[in-house]
Scaffold this active site. Structure first.
Site, mmCIF file in Angstrom:
data_model
loop_
_atom_site.group_PDB
_atom_site.id
_atom_site.type_symbol
_atom_site.label_atom_id
_atom_site.label_comp_id
_atom_site.label_asym_id
_atom_site.label_seq_id
_atom_site.Cartn_x
_atom_site.Cartn_y
_atom_site.Cartn_z
ATOM 1 N N ASP A 1 -10.357 -69.018 -89.344
ATOM 2 C CA ASP A 1 -9.589 -68.758 -90.558
ATOM 3 C C ASP A 1 -9.012 -70.011 -91.203
ATOM 4 O OD1 ASP A 1 -7.327 -69.362 -88.937
ATOM 5 O OD2 ASP A 1 -7.157 -67.264 -88.344
ATOM 6 N N ASP B 1 -6.392 -62.785 -89.834
ATOM 7 C CA ASP B 1 -6.173 -63.651 -88.676
ATOM 8 C C ASP B 1 -7.364 -63.487 -87.743
ATOM 9 O OD1 ASP B 1 -4.678 -65.441 -87.049
ATOM 10 O OD2 ASP B 1 -4.046 -63.763 -85.797
ATOM 11 N N THR B 2 -8.009 -64.582 -87.395
ATOM 12 C CA THR B 2 -9.139 -64.534 -86.473
ATOM 13 C C THR B 2 -8.674 -64.936 -85.073
ATOM 14 O OG1 THR B 2 -9.790 -66.821 -86.970
ATOM 15 C CG2 THR B 2 -10.809 -65.070 -88.290
ATOM 16 N N ARG C 1 -5.906 -72.088 -95.354
ATOM 17 C CA ARG C 1 -5.733 -70.982 -94.395
ATOM 18 C C ARG C 1 -6.076 -69.683 -95.113
ATOM 19 N NH1 ARG C 1 -5.230 -67.000 -91.638
ATOM 20 N NH2 ARG C 1 -4.003 -66.794 -89.717
ATOM 21 N N ARG D 1 -0.171 -75.551 -95.114
ATOM 22 C CA ARG D 1 -1.548 -75.177 -95.411
ATOM 23 C C ARG D 1 -1.574 -74.309 -96.666
ATOM 24 N NH1 ARG D 1 -3.083 -72.612 -89.637
ATOM 25 N NH2 ARG D 1 -1.306 -71.342 -90.312
ATOM 26 N N GLU E 1 -8.009 -66.868 -81.639
ATOM 27 C CA GLU E 1 -7.754 -68.297 -81.452
ATOM 28 C C GLU E 1 -8.886 -68.979 -80.681
ATOM 29 O OE1 GLU E 1 -5.445 -69.854 -82.857
ATOM 30 O OE2 GLU E 1 -4.036 -68.281 -83.454
#
Length: 283
Positions: free
Chosen positions: A45, A64-65, A59, A110, A67
């Protein structure tokens, strides 16, 4: 006299050259509707683009992908797959176009963006559709909340990637409870792009943090600090032809049309605790 004229001419040339250099200098400010070169990849992401002489970190907004590069954290399931797909799509596209919500930067500086690829697809949405990302809504960025939650739900129903075990949870799994009667009514004039809120009680109602949702239109209006007086009305406008004639408490949603005039498009009103407090059924 000739000497002074020569000096004046040289000074004029220098000034004009400087102005021209300033005018053609590349801007380092990120803009919407502009194509930017992708310069590097971080994870599923997050990636980087070139803006003038600077490199900016992007971002992906609303998602949310898993980690893969977070310090002191394990690589999470499907994180490598999400990173690989993001890198592949960005490499194929080469350039990206960005659009934004209310808050453009996060606490890490970001840039938060919806990312359009050269083939017209939206990177954020592709990752959701493939089951390689979850919805992550951080207020005040809520404009596309319902659209993205629907995409996530489709991936869950198809048991795509992250969802194939049936054990994963997300923000969409939060139970919405219907609140007790709060004495507020909503009516929608879809053609006029006008929502009327009526306080039927003898006390003012604080609407800060409340949300008005176009169910089929998949859009959300988040209330800023606003108090609806007792037995009074407030109006939420959208669309291009906004008129405040005869209306005192007027709130502006956005310039684009929100309500679907071709199909039923109910309206829902949620309080700051995400409790459904009023519903307009478009029959």
């Amino acid at each position: 006299m000739k000497y002074l004229f020569t000096i004046f001419t040289l000074l004029l040339v220098i000034i004009l050259a400087g102005c021209n250099a300033i005018s053609i200098a590349p801007s380092n400010k990120i803009k919407s509707d502009t194509w930017y070169d992708v310069s590097n990849y971080v994870d599923g992401d997050t990636f980087k683009i070139n803006v003038g002489k600077d490199e900016h970190t992007i971002r992906l907004l609303y998602i949310d992908t898993p980690e893969t590069v977070k310090p002191n954290s394990k690589v999470e399931a499907y994180g490598p797959e999400a990173s690989a797909l993001t890198k592949q799509l960005l490499e194929e596209s080469g350039e990206v176009k960005l659009s934004f919500d209310k808050e453009v930067k996060d606490r890490f500086e970001r840039t938060l963006a919806i990312v359009e690829l050269k083939d017209g697809r939206i990177l954020n949405e592709v990752l959701l559709q493939e089951g390689l990302a979850k919805v992550m809504i951080v207020e005040p960025n809520v404009k596309m909340e319902n659209v993205y939650k629907q995409l996530e739900q489709q991936a869950k129903e198809g048991k795509m990637a992250l969802w194939n075990s049936g054990k994963e949870t997300s923000q969409t799994d939060v139970i919405v409870h219907k609140a007790k009667e709060m004495g507020i009514l909503i009516e929608v004039d879809k053609e006029e792009e006008l929502v009327t809120l009526t306080n039927t009680t003898s006390s003012p109602i604080d609407l800060e943090g409340w949300k008005l949702v176009s169910v089929r239109g998949n859009q959300t209006y988040k209330f800023e600090p606003f108090e609806l007086p007792a037995l009074e009305k407030a109006y939420v406008f959208s669309g291009e032809d906004i008129s405040s004639e005869g209306k005192t408490s007027m709130l502006i949603w956005e310039v684009d049309n929100v309500w679907n005039n071709q199909e039923p498009d109910p309206a829902e009103l949620y309080n700051e605790n995400n409790e459904l407090v009023a519903l307009w059924e478009d029959k």
